[in-house]
Design a protein around this motif. Structure first.
Motif, mmCIF file in Angstrom:
data_model
loop_
_atom_site.group_PDB
_atom_site.id
_atom_site.type_symbol
_atom_site.label_atom_id
_atom_site.label_comp_id
_atom_site.label_asym_id
_atom_site.label_seq_id
_atom_site.Cartn_x
_atom_site.Cartn_y
_atom_site.Cartn_z
ATOM 1 N N UNK A 55 67.808 30.349 15.496
ATOM 2 C CA UNK A 55 68.651 29.160 15.298
ATOM 3 C C UNK A 55 67.853 27.865 15.230
ATOM 4 N N UNK A 56 66.866 27.746 16.107
ATOM 5 C CA UNK A 56 66.196 26.461 16.278
ATOM 6 C C UNK A 56 64.705 26.479 15.940
ATOM 7 N N UNK A 57 64.127 27.656 15.721
ATOM 8 C CA UNK A 57 62.689 27.731 15.462
ATOM 9 C C UNK A 57 61.880 27.358 16.682
ATOM 10 N N UNK A 58 62.392 27.691 17.853
ATOM 11 C CA UNK A 58 61.848 27.231 19.132
ATOM 12 C C UNK A 58 61.424 28.413 19.984
ATOM 13 N N UNK A 84 65.061 16.491 32.830
ATOM 14 C CA UNK A 84 64.903 15.438 31.834
ATOM 15 C C UNK A 84 64.059 15.846 30.656
ATOM 16 N N UNK A 85 63.969 17.152 30.378
ATOM 17 C CA UNK A 85 63.208 17.642 29.231
ATOM 18 C C UNK A 85 63.918 17.238 27.948
ATOM 19 N N UNK A 86 63.227 16.495 27.092
ATOM 20 C CA UNK A 86 63.790 16.053 25.812
ATOM 21 C C UNK A 86 63.071 16.787 24.689
ATOM 22 N N UNK A 87 63.858 17.378 23.788
ATOM 23 C CA UNK A 87 63.288 18.125 22.668
ATOM 24 C C UNK A 87 63.863 17.570 21.378
ATOM 25 N N UNK A 88 62.995 16.988 20.551
ATOM 26 C CA UNK A 88 63.412 16.427 19.275
ATOM 27 C C UNK A 88 62.883 17.303 18.150
ATOM 28 N N UNK A 89 63.728 17.593 17.177
ATOM 29 C CA UNK A 89 63.318 18.374 16.012
ATOM 30 C C UNK A 89 62.663 19.674 16.478
ATOM 31 N N UNK A 90 63.478 20.608 16.921
ATOM 32 C CA UNK A 90 63.029 21.812 17.618
ATOM 33 C C UNK A 90 62.114 22.729 16.821
ATOM 34 N N UNK A 91 62.105 22.632 15.516
ATOM 35 C CA UNK A 91 61.359 23.590 14.689
ATOM 36 C C UNK A 91 59.877 23.612 15.022
ATOM 37 N N UNK A 92 59.373 24.829 15.181
ATOM 38 C CA UNK A 92 57.937 25.018 15.351
ATOM 39 C C UNK A 92 57.393 24.750 16.736
ATOM 40 N N UNK A 93 58.225 24.464 17.713
ATOM 41 C CA UNK A 93 57.735 24.240 19.073
ATOM 42 C C UNK A 93 57.439 25.605 19.705
ATOM 43 N N UNK A 94 56.216 25.769 20.213
ATOM 44 C CA UNK A 94 55.791 27.022 20.822
ATOM 45 C C UNK A 94 55.115 26.694 22.147
ATOM 46 N N UNK A 95 55.669 27.230 23.237
ATOM 47 C CA UNK A 95 55.095 27.030 24.559
ATOM 48 C C UNK A 95 54.744 28.368 25.177
#
Length: 172
Positions: free
Chosen positions: A58-61, A72-83
């Motif tokens: 759904x989000x590429x996350x 207070x975790x803020x996530x903008x433009x979720x695509x491609x985020x890898x942790x």
């Protein structure tokens, strides 16, 4: 300060109030975390798998429930985020698209030498941080930065490789 899961979720939702995808991302993350700590292990694993596949599709996350993240975790433009699951995020951290927090193999051979991100840190788009690197409280890492060394609190890092600019980051 100890925060309950519900307080963390409330802070996350407030940090993403103008960002529906971010709200969805943090809600799923906190629910998967809660399932991991409260449900029997086999059921928790099913919840984790459903969460991982759904949020990736759904989000590429990739934000595993193993990641420790303060409220207070803020996530903008979720695509491609890898942790990496061993990553640690303080309170009030902002992540943007294509951010990668990766790990290196530790003495055990596991990929557990991961970044530690302090409180109120702002990570720009396409930031890459691999290994046991610490980004101090209040630091800002500019878009496209490849961080290869620790970033002191209150400083700005930018470039490839990232160069740390001493001093207080600009007010947002």
């Amino acid at each position: 300060m100890v925060t309950t899961p519900l307080e963390a979720l409330r802070a996350d939702l407030a940090a993403n109030s103008a960002n529906p995808r971010g709200m969805l991302a943090v809600t799923g993350y906190r629910l998967a975390q809660a399932a991991r700590s409260t449900l029997p292990r086999p059921l928790a694993k099913v919840v984790e798998l459903v969460y991982a596949f759904a949020w990736l599709a759904l989000l590429g996350l990739e934000l595993p429930p193993h990641v420790e993240a303060g409220p207070g975790l803020a996530i903008f433009h979720t695509s491609g985020i890898v942790l990496n699951p061993a990553s640690k995020l303080g309170s009030g951290v902002t992540l943007r698209q294509n951010t990668t927090l990766g790990a290196l193999p530790g003495p055990s051979g596991e990929h557990d030498m991961a970044p530690v991100i302090g409180d109120n840190v702002d990570l720009g788009a396409s930031v890459l941080i691999i290994g046991p690197i610490t980004v101090g409280d209040g630091a800002v890492v500019g878009a496209g930065a490849v961080v290869t060394k620790d970033v002191p609190p209150g400083c700005v890092a930018r470039g490839n490789p990232a160069v740390v600019v001493e001093g207080t980051p600009p007010a947002s």
